[in-house]
Design an enzyme around this catalytic site. Structure first.
Site, short mmCIF file in Angstrom:
data_model
loop_
_atom_site.label_atom_id
_atom_site.label_comp_id
_atom_site.label_asym_id
_atom_site.label_seq_id
_atom_site.Cartn_x
_atom_site.Cartn_y
_atom_site.Cartn_z
N THR A 125 43.96 48.42 31.35
CA THR A 125 42.79 48.73 31.32
C THR A 125 42.48 49.78 32.09
O THR A 125 42.87 49.91 33.49
CB THR A 125 41.79 47.41 31.47
OG1 THR A 125 40.48 47.77 32.05
CG2 THR A 125 42.41 46.77 33.04
N ASP A 126 41.36 50.69 31.83
CA ASP A 126 40.80 51.89 32.82
C ASP A 126 40.49 51.08 34.01
O ASP A 126 40.11 51.92 34.86
CB ASP A 126 39.83 52.66 31.77
CG ASP A 126 38.63 51.90 31.54
OD1 ASP A 126 38.53 50.68 31.79
OD2 ASP A 126 37.72 52.57 31.13
N GLU A 127 39.99 49.67 34.03
CA GLU A 127 39.31 49.19 35.37
C GLU A 127 40.39 49.35 36.45
O GLU A 127 39.95 49.16 37.53
CB GLU A 127 38.87 47.77 34.91
CG GLU A 127 38.03 47.70 34.06
CD GLU A 127 37.27 46.39 33.61
OE1 GLU A 127 36.99 45.57 34.90
OE2 GLU A 127 36.76 46.16 32.45
N TYR A 150 39.88 40.46 38.42
CA TYR A 150 40.63 40.73 36.99
C TYR A 150 41.19 42.05 37.18
O TYR A 150 42.39 42.07 36.73
CB TYR A 150 39.40 40.96 35.91
CG TYR A 150 39.91 41.78 34.83
CD1 TYR A 150 40.78 41.08 33.93
CD2 TYR A 150 39.18 42.72 34.50
CE1 TYR A 150 41.20 41.78 32.84
CE2 TYR A 150 39.53 43.55 33.53
CZ TYR A 150 40.52 43.05 32.42
OH TYR A 150 40.98 43.72 31.37
N LYS A 154 45.32 42.91 37.17
CA LYS A 154 45.86 43.98 35.73
C LYS A 154 46.66 45.00 36.42
O LYS A 154 47.62 45.34 36.24
CB LYS A 154 44.73 44.52 34.96
CG LYS A 154 44.11 43.47 34.13
CD LYS A 154 44.94 42.83 33.09
CE LYS A 154 45.42 43.74 31.88
NZ LYS A 154 46.21 43.09 30.72
P1 NAD Z 1 40.47 37.99 24.97
O1 NAD Z 1 40.12 37.45 26.21
O2 NAD Z 1 39.63 38.09 23.95
O3 NAD Z 1 41.75 37.33 24.63
C1 NAD Z 1 43.02 37.04 25.31
C2 NAD Z 1 44.05 36.22 24.75
O4 NAD Z 1 44.86 35.67 25.52
C3 NAD Z 1 43.06 34.81 24.08
O5 NAD Z 1 43.81 34.83 22.70
C4 NAD Z 1 43.93 33.77 24.99
O6 NAD Z 1 44.05 32.55 24.29
C5 NAD Z 1 45.07 34.32 25.19
N1 NAD Z 1 45.84 33.93 26.52
C6 NAD Z 1 45.17 33.74 27.98
N2 NAD Z 1 45.92 33.26 28.72
C7 NAD Z 1 47.05 32.95 28.19
C8 NAD Z 1 48.24 32.45 28.58
N3 NAD Z 1 48.51 31.98 29.84
N4 NAD Z 1 49.32 32.50 27.73
C9 NAD Z 1 49.30 32.78 26.43
N5 NAD Z 1 47.93 33.08 25.90
C10 NAD Z 1 47.00 33.41 26.78
O7 NAD Z 1 41.19 39.45 25.48
P2 NAD Z 1 40.91 41.04 24.80
O8 NAD Z 1 39.68 41.44 25.19
O9 NAD Z 1 41.51 40.88 23.56
O10 NAD Z 1 41.98 41.85 25.74
C11 NAD Z 1 43.33 41.92 25.38
C12 NAD Z 1 44.13 42.96 26.36
O11 NAD Z 1 43.46 43.86 26.26
C13 NAD Z 1 44.02 42.11 27.61
O12 NAD Z 1 45.36 42.23 28.52
C14 NAD Z 1 42.88 42.93 28.58
O13 NAD Z 1 43.17 43.33 29.82
C15 NAD Z 1 43.14 44.39 27.86
N6 NAD Z 1 42.00 45.11 27.74
C16 NAD Z 1 40.92 44.74 27.15
C17 NAD Z 1 39.64 45.66 27.09
C18 NAD Z 1 38.42 44.88 26.53
O14 NAD Z 1 37.50 45.80 26.56
N7 NAD Z 1 38.31 44.04 26.06
C19 NAD Z 1 39.70 46.92 27.35
C20 NAD Z 1 40.96 47.47 27.92
C21 NAD Z 1 42.14 46.51 28.07
P1 TYD Z 2 31.84 43.95 30.31
O1 TYD Z 2 31.49 43.92 28.92
O2 TYD Z 2 31.87 42.36 31.12
O3 TYD Z 2 32.85 44.67 30.64
P2 TYD Z 2 33.44 45.31 32.30
O4 TYD Z 2 32.98 44.75 33.29
O5 TYD Z 2 34.87 44.95 31.96
O6 TYD Z 2 33.13 46.57 32.18
O7 TYD Z 2 30.51 44.57 30.96
C1 TYD Z 2 30.12 46.06 30.56
C2 TYD Z 2 29.06 46.52 31.57
O8 TYD Z 2 27.88 45.86 31.15
C3 TYD Z 2 29.06 46.23 33.19
O9 TYD Z 2 28.69 47.26 33.61
C4 TYD Z 2 28.41 45.16 33.19
C5 TYD Z 2 27.40 44.98 32.52
N1 TYD Z 2 26.88 43.69 31.74
C6 TYD Z 2 25.36 43.37 32.08
O10 TYD Z 2 24.62 44.30 32.47
N2 TYD Z 2 25.15 42.14 31.75
C7 TYD Z 2 25.90 41.39 31.14
O11 TYD Z 2 25.59 40.16 30.84
C8 TYD Z 2 27.28 41.66 30.90
C9 TYD Z 2 28.20 40.57 30.48
C10 TYD Z 2 27.73 42.83 31.31
#
Ligand code: NAD
Ligand code: TYD
Length: 338
Positions: A125-127, A150, A154
């Site tokens: 992630t970019d975070e 988190y 990562k």
């Molecule tokens: P999500 O929370 O929707 O899904 C995570 C999945 O991993 C779930 O199906 C969960 O059951 C599984 N999981 C969790 N712990 C586990 C374990 N110990 N063993 C096996 N399975 C396990 O997450 P997402 O939003 O789909 O993100 C997927 C990946 O992409 C993550 O690595 C996250 O850091 C990365 N990512 C997410 C975003 C975003 O905006 N959501 C952006 C950049 C990167």
């Molecule tokens: P989020 O979707 O949790 O992603 P991330 O924190 O990983 O970027 O949040 C996106 C942005 O929205 C972040 O600046 C936090 C804000 N946010 C709110 O203002 N209210 C909310 O209820 C949530 C979940 C996020």
């Protein structure tokens, strides 16, 4: 190509599986997922009927299981999505985040090294870059300054994965994407939470002043980017994947209100998130120039498609919001709103 996908029952992993199974070049796809609160087999309708697909309900932290799965399935590549993926939950309870994101990634790396898996894509992630002052855009060699449990886990797992390339010549690649949105996203993240609350006429909790900036990437564009890295990326390299769409949170919320037809009066300014990163921004020039990848979905059409999906899938939403979600919501928002 035989693929092992971890976390394939989550939001992005399930989109990646749908994309992969549409490709006849994928001859086997094993989905290893522990089905945590975020894992949901309803995110993968119909995939069981595909003879190339196998679901394994296990934890990536289980060293023996992971190792024997690699021996049995002999994947050509691992695409590692499994993670505890939410900042607010990592603040409420950091232990599962540490366990899965660090210990789980370690377990996969060790098994992949022992069994000589030819390709390992670690999805990050970019975070990990932390808050980026305007107008800078983080590049892959920028310093890592994670702010939350988190993003720190990562960043740690990125470094661990890259160390396996440097030390063991393991074919590791790391992707770092910006904030994703699209169908099947769990309603703890900003966009699905706001859509769901707006559709139900419930308050929209905006943290702090709502002027924090995120770069929004449609989930299918992210998955195509991961596939481009899998096919064409250079081992030991990091690739940013961004959406070219920087917006302040409040602007996103207003667009959701417009798309759902809900009134502005639903907005509630609530207590800010501790350690809240003000701005994420990254450049994907490296991925674009090396693979030709581009984000294809503009925010307006991506958001319209997402709102339409949530409107049409109220049963999916009711199911994920029953049970544990209610207690999470009370824990995360109760003290904020009073
Ligand atoms: P999500 O929370 O929707 O899904 C995570 C999945 O991993 C779930 O199906 C969960 O059951 C599984 N999981 C969790 N712990 C586990 C374990 N110990 N063993 C096996 N399975 C396990 O997450 P997402 O939003 O789909 O993100 C997927 C990946 O992409 C993550 O690595 C996250 O850091 C990365 N990512 C997410 C975003 C975003 O905006 N959501 C952006 C950049 C990167
Ligand atoms: P989020 O979707 O949790 O992603 P991330 O924190 O990983 O970027 O949040 C996106 C942005 O929205 C972040 O600046 C936090 C804000 N946010 C709110 O203002 N209210 C909310 O209820 C949530 C979940 C996020």
């Amino acid at each position: 190509m035989r693929l092992l996908v971890t976390g394939g029952a989550g939001f992005i992993g399930s989109a990646f599986i749908r994309l992969s199974l549409a490709d006849p070049a994928i001859t086997r796809l094993v989905n290893l997922d522990a089905l945590t609160y975020a894992g949901n087999l309803a995110n993968l309708p119909g995939v069981d009927a595909d003879p190339r697909y196998r679901f394994v309900h296990e934890n990536i932290c289980d060293d023996m299981l992971v190792d024997s799965l690699l021996v049995e399935e002999k994947p050509d590549a691992i695409v590692h999505f499994a993670a505890e993926s939410h900042v607010d939950r990592s603040i409420l309870s950091a232990s599962p985040v540490f366990q899965t994101n660090l210990r789980g990634t370690f377990s996969l790396l060790e098994a992949a090294r022992a069994r000589r898996v030819p390709r390992f894509v670690h999805v990050s992630t970019d975070e990990v870059y932390g808050s980026i002052p305007a107008p800078h855009e983080a590049a892959e060699d920028d310093p890592l300054r994670p702010s939350s449990p988190y993003s720190a886990t990562k960043a740690g797992s990125d470094l661990l994965a890259l160390s396996y390339f440097t030390t063991f010549k393991m074919p590791v690649l790391v992707t770092r994407a910006s904030n994703n949105y699209g169908p099947y996203q769990f309603p703890e993240k900003l966009i699905p939470l706001m859509i769901s609350n707006a559709l139900e006429g419930k308050p929209l909790p905006v943290y702090g002043d709502g002027q924090q900036v995120r770069d929004w990437l449609y989930v299918d564009d992210h998955c195509r980017g991961i596939r481009a890295v899998l096919d064409k990326g250079r081992e030991g390299e990091v690739y940013n994947i961004g959406g070219n769409c920087s917006l302040a949170n409040l602007e996103v919320v207003h667009r959701i209100l417009a798309a759902t037809g809900a009134p502005d009066s639903l907005i509630r300014y609530v207590t800010d998130r501790p350690g809240h990163d003000r701005r994420y921004a990254l450049t994907s020039r490296k991925l674009e120039s090396e693979t030709g990848w581009q984000p294809g979905t503009d925010f307006e059409s991506g958001l319209a498609a997402t709102v339409a999906w949530y409107r049409a899938n109220t049963e999916w939403m009711q199911a994920v919001k029953s049970g544990e979600y209610q207690s999470y919501y009370a824990r995360n928002y109760g003290h904020r709103t009073g």
